[in-house]
Design an enzyme around this catalytic site. Structure first.
Site, PDB file in Angstrom:
ATOM      1  N   GLU A  41       0.826  -1.229   0.000  1.00 36.29           N
ATOM      2  CA  GLU A  41       0.000   0.000   0.000  1.00 36.29           C
ATOM      3  C   GLU A  41       0.857   1.274   0.000  1.00 36.29           C
ATOM      4  O   GLU A  41       0.660   2.168   0.836  1.00 36.29           O
ATOM      5  CB  GLU A  41      -0.951  -0.003   1.197  1.00 36.29           C
ATOM      6  CG  GLU A  41      -2.009  -1.075   1.104  1.00 36.29           C
ATOM      7  CD  GLU A  41      -3.140  -0.954   2.132  1.00 36.29           C
ATOM      8  OE1 GLU A  41      -3.024  -0.162   3.081  1.00 36.29           O
ATOM      9  OE2 GLU A  41      -4.145  -1.671   1.952  1.00 36.29           O
TER      10      GLU A  41
ATOM     11  N   TYR B 247     -11.584  -3.235   1.564  1.00 34.99           N
ATOM     12  CA  TYR B 247     -12.299  -3.573   2.802  1.00 34.99           C
ATOM     13  C   TYR B 247     -13.678  -2.939   2.752  1.00 34.99           C
ATOM     14  O   TYR B 247     -13.833  -1.845   2.223  1.00 34.99           O
ATOM     15  CB  TYR B 247     -11.509  -3.060   4.020  1.00 34.99           C
ATOM     16  CG  TYR B 247     -10.193  -3.778   4.210  1.00 34.99           C
ATOM     17  CD1 TYR B 247     -10.152  -5.028   4.810  1.00 34.99           C
ATOM     18  CD2 TYR B 247      -9.000  -3.217   3.757  1.00 34.99           C
ATOM     19  CE1 TYR B 247      -8.944  -5.702   4.973  1.00 34.99           C
ATOM     20  CE2 TYR B 247      -7.791  -3.893   3.920  1.00 34.99           C
ATOM     21  CZ  TYR B 247      -7.777  -5.134   4.527  1.00 34.99           C
ATOM     22  OH  TYR B 247      -6.585  -5.812   4.688  1.00 34.99           O
TER      23      TYR B 247
ATOM     24  N   GLU C 152      -5.542  -8.355  -0.407  1.00 40.74           N
ATOM     25  CA  GLU C 152      -6.232  -8.055   0.865  1.00 40.74           C
ATOM     26  C   GLU C 152      -7.699  -7.772   0.575  1.00 40.74           C
ATOM     27  O   GLU C 152      -8.009  -6.888  -0.223  1.00 40.74           O
ATOM     28  CB  GLU C 152      -5.612  -6.834   1.568  1.00 40.74           C
ATOM     29  CG  GLU C 152      -4.243  -7.088   2.140  1.00 40.74           C
ATOM     30  CD  GLU C 152      -3.711  -5.922   2.965  1.00 40.74           C
ATOM     31  OE1 GLU C 152      -4.520  -5.177   3.550  1.00 40.74           O
ATOM     32  OE2 GLU C 152      -2.475  -5.763   3.000  1.00 40.74           O
TER      33      GLU C 152
HETATM   34  O1  AHR Z   1      -5.134  -5.828   7.001  1.00 42.74           O
HETATM   35  C1  AHR Z   1      -5.029  -4.676   7.793  1.00 42.74           C
HETATM   36  C2  AHR Z   1      -4.318  -3.547   7.066  1.00 42.74           C
HETATM   37  O2  AHR Z   1      -5.105  -3.099   6.012  1.00 42.74           O
HETATM   38  C3  AHR Z   1      -3.013  -3.885   6.413  1.00 42.74           C
HETATM   39  O3  AHR Z   1      -1.943  -3.806   7.283  1.00 42.74           O
HETATM   40  C4  AHR Z   1      -2.884  -2.846   5.338  1.00 42.74           C
HETATM   41  O4  AHR Z   1      -2.187  -3.297   4.211  1.00 42.74           O
HETATM   42  C5  AHR Z   1      -4.314  -2.464   5.026  1.00 42.74           C
HETATM   43  O5  AHR Z   1      -4.511  -1.101   5.099  1.00 42.74           O
END
Ligand code: AHR
Length: 515
Positions: free
Chosen positions: A172, A243, A301
């Site tokens: 990131e 996310y 992720e």
């Molecule tokens: O998975 C948690 C965090 O989310 C990780 O460290 C990062 O890569 C992302 O922002």
């Protein structure tokens, strides 16, 4: 509501790279310490690895695990994590405001991977470090013997090289929160030169360059354009991260009243757009360079992440002097809706398997987890574990194009969303056909009809359903089996007709034997 799924055996999307069923472990919270590693636990093995956790990981038949970060890696010295444990330094981890003792390090991770039969994916630090650290770690890990770093590995008890095939070039790097955050130009140049140096050591390794941290970043997709322009010839994959939150205010913790099911379950439509945008950017640079090389996506992720944001923010903003070890943050407990969302997310990976070759559920243990543990106590599966479980075990083979004729609805995120989401995988060797189906409707059950041209079904081997009377039910220490798959008989095969009656807000797995 009536829904029909139409497919044909010759209309394949792609062979599925099994690595889309991978996961991620970071030195964060209790992922490592009290998660996979707890020497004092009654179920610890000779290495201090929790056998109960290894069992749950092994059941996922996990192809690969990314490590050691995450944000953690961007200020991490890999050399701190090798050699005699008593000589390893304790450092302050700036990313998560905690104390890192380095008791569990590189060689422990490789040993753990072997025990759970998974491949390591190792991320290198391109935040505070660069080419020199990268060339040394690859020599330490992958060179057989006769050089400084390979002999050191042998001295540390690992005669055979680790042969780590896949490496992430930082993490990131577009994010301002990242230690050593860079502009696309600064990062692209560094990633390219690091990749070139690593390839001088071994041209057959696989390298992942950092894409954006999310499609909501201001620099997306310009970041991808510039970074790929600078690295196209040296890398194999570009990363994607995402996310999701089902809280309208991310500072709230489990404030159920503010959740929005309609919006939440349409996030996979936004995900499809995000993947297509990255694919277009890859193709743009490919054209610009007149290249025949195809860069693919490592979606390394993804997860819901919102239940525990408040506690994390309190910890990260606090003025503590004695930084804790393994402080319990990001310990989300996932409910039925999170499970359904992950079902649609994994379907999206299967349905884009021509371009998405790796995907890592972030994360594996205790931190926004698939698996939770108690110190000195039990371990259990979170609701999001199950869609990954079914897909990993029965989603190997070729993905098939589906035409889903379903009533549609709109949310704030997308219009014309099918109530039913699905993917299908045919395995020619095993002669099986699997379906992973989600009914997104909050109101209606679905009468599902299949039109399966050229794929003669012999019988239904298995059918399992995940649903619950409460959409907020989750698996907790006291009730670890609230959200679990159950054998069902809602799928029928009679007179050559395959049909299913799917309750509202549920996940359905079907395994068929075909001729
Ligand atoms: O998975 C948690 C965090 O989310 C990780 O460290 C990062 O890569 C992302 O922002």
């Amino acid at each position: 509501m009536k829904v029909k799924i139409v497919l044909h055996k010759d209309y394949k999307i792609s062979h599925i790279d099994k690595r889309i069923y991978s996961s991620f472990l970071e030195h964060l919270g209790r992922a490592i310490y009290e998660g996979i590693y707890e020497p004092d636990h009654s179920e610890a093995d000779e290495n201090g690895f929790r056998k109960d956790v290894m069992k749950l990981v092994s059941e996922l038949n996990m192809p690969a695990v990314r490590y050691p970060g995450g944000n953690f890696v961007s200020a991490f010295n890999w050399e701190d994590s090798i050699g005699l444990k008593e000589d390893r330094p304790t450092r302050l981890d700036l990313a998560w405001k905690s104390k890192e003792t380095n008791e569990f390090g590189l060689n422990e991770f490789i040993t753990w991977c072997k025990k759970v039969n998974t491949e390591p994916i190792y991320a290198i630090n391109l935040g505070t470090r660069g080419i020199d650290a990268a060339r040394n770690i690859i020599e330490y890990c992958n060179h057989p013997s006769g050089s400084y770093w390979s002999e050191l590995r042998i001295k540390h008890g690992f005669k055979d090289p680790h042969n780590i095939k896949m490496w992430c070039l930082g993490n990131e790097m577009d994010g301002e929160w990242q230690v050593g955050h860079k502009t696309a130009y600064e990062y692209g140049r560094l990633a390219n030169e690091t990749a070139k140096a690593m390839r001088l050591f071994d041209k057959n390794i696989e390298l992942v360059v950092c894409g954006s941290s999310s499609d909501t970043m201001k620099t997306f997709p310009e970041w991808e354009r510039e970074v790929l322009d600078l690295t196209y010839d040296s890398v194999d994959y570009i990363s994607m991260h995402k996310y999701w939150s089902n809280s309208e205010d991310r500072s709230d913790e489990r404030e159920i009243g503010k959740h929005n099911t309609t919006n939440y379950l349409t996030n996979s439509i936004g995900l499809q757009t995000y993947i297509s945008d990255v694919e277009s950017t890859i193709n743009f640079i490919k054209s610009k360079k007149r290249s025949k090389k195809n860069i693919k996506i490592s979606f390394d992720e993804y997860q819901p992440w919102y239940h525990s944001i408040k506690k994390m923010n309190t910890h990260l903003n606090s003025d503590i002097k004695d930084w804790p070890k393994a402080y319990p943050i990001l310990e989300d407990e996932y409910n039925l809706l999170d499970c359904l969302l992950i079902g649609t997310v994994i379907n999206t990976f299967i349905n884009n398997s021509h371009i998405v070759k790796i995907a890592c559920m972030a994360q594996l243990v205790n931190v926004i987890p698939a698996i939770s543990t108690v110190k000195n106590g039990i371990s259990w599966r979170q609701s999001v574990y199950y869609p990954l479980y079914f897909a990993s075990l029965y989603g190997r083979g070729e993905s098939l194009q589906l035409k889903i004729n379903s009533p549609k609805y709109s949310s704030d995120i997308a219009d014309d969303v099918n109530y039913v989401d699905a993917s299908a995988v045919v395995n020619e060797e095993k002669k099986t056909l699997s379906f992973f189906i989600i009914n997104r409707s909050e109101e209606e059950n679905v009468d599902l009809d299949f039109d399966i041209n050229n794929l003669p079904i012999i019988k239904i081997i298995d059918q399992q359903i995940i649903n619950h009377t409460s959409i907020y039910a989750s698996n907790t220490i006291n009730k670890p089996n609230e959200i679990v798959p159950k054998k069902t008989n809602i799928v029928t095969f009679q007179n050559e007709n395959l049909m299913a009656k799917i309750p509202k807000l549920s996940y359905l797995f079907i395994l068929l034997k075909i001729k």
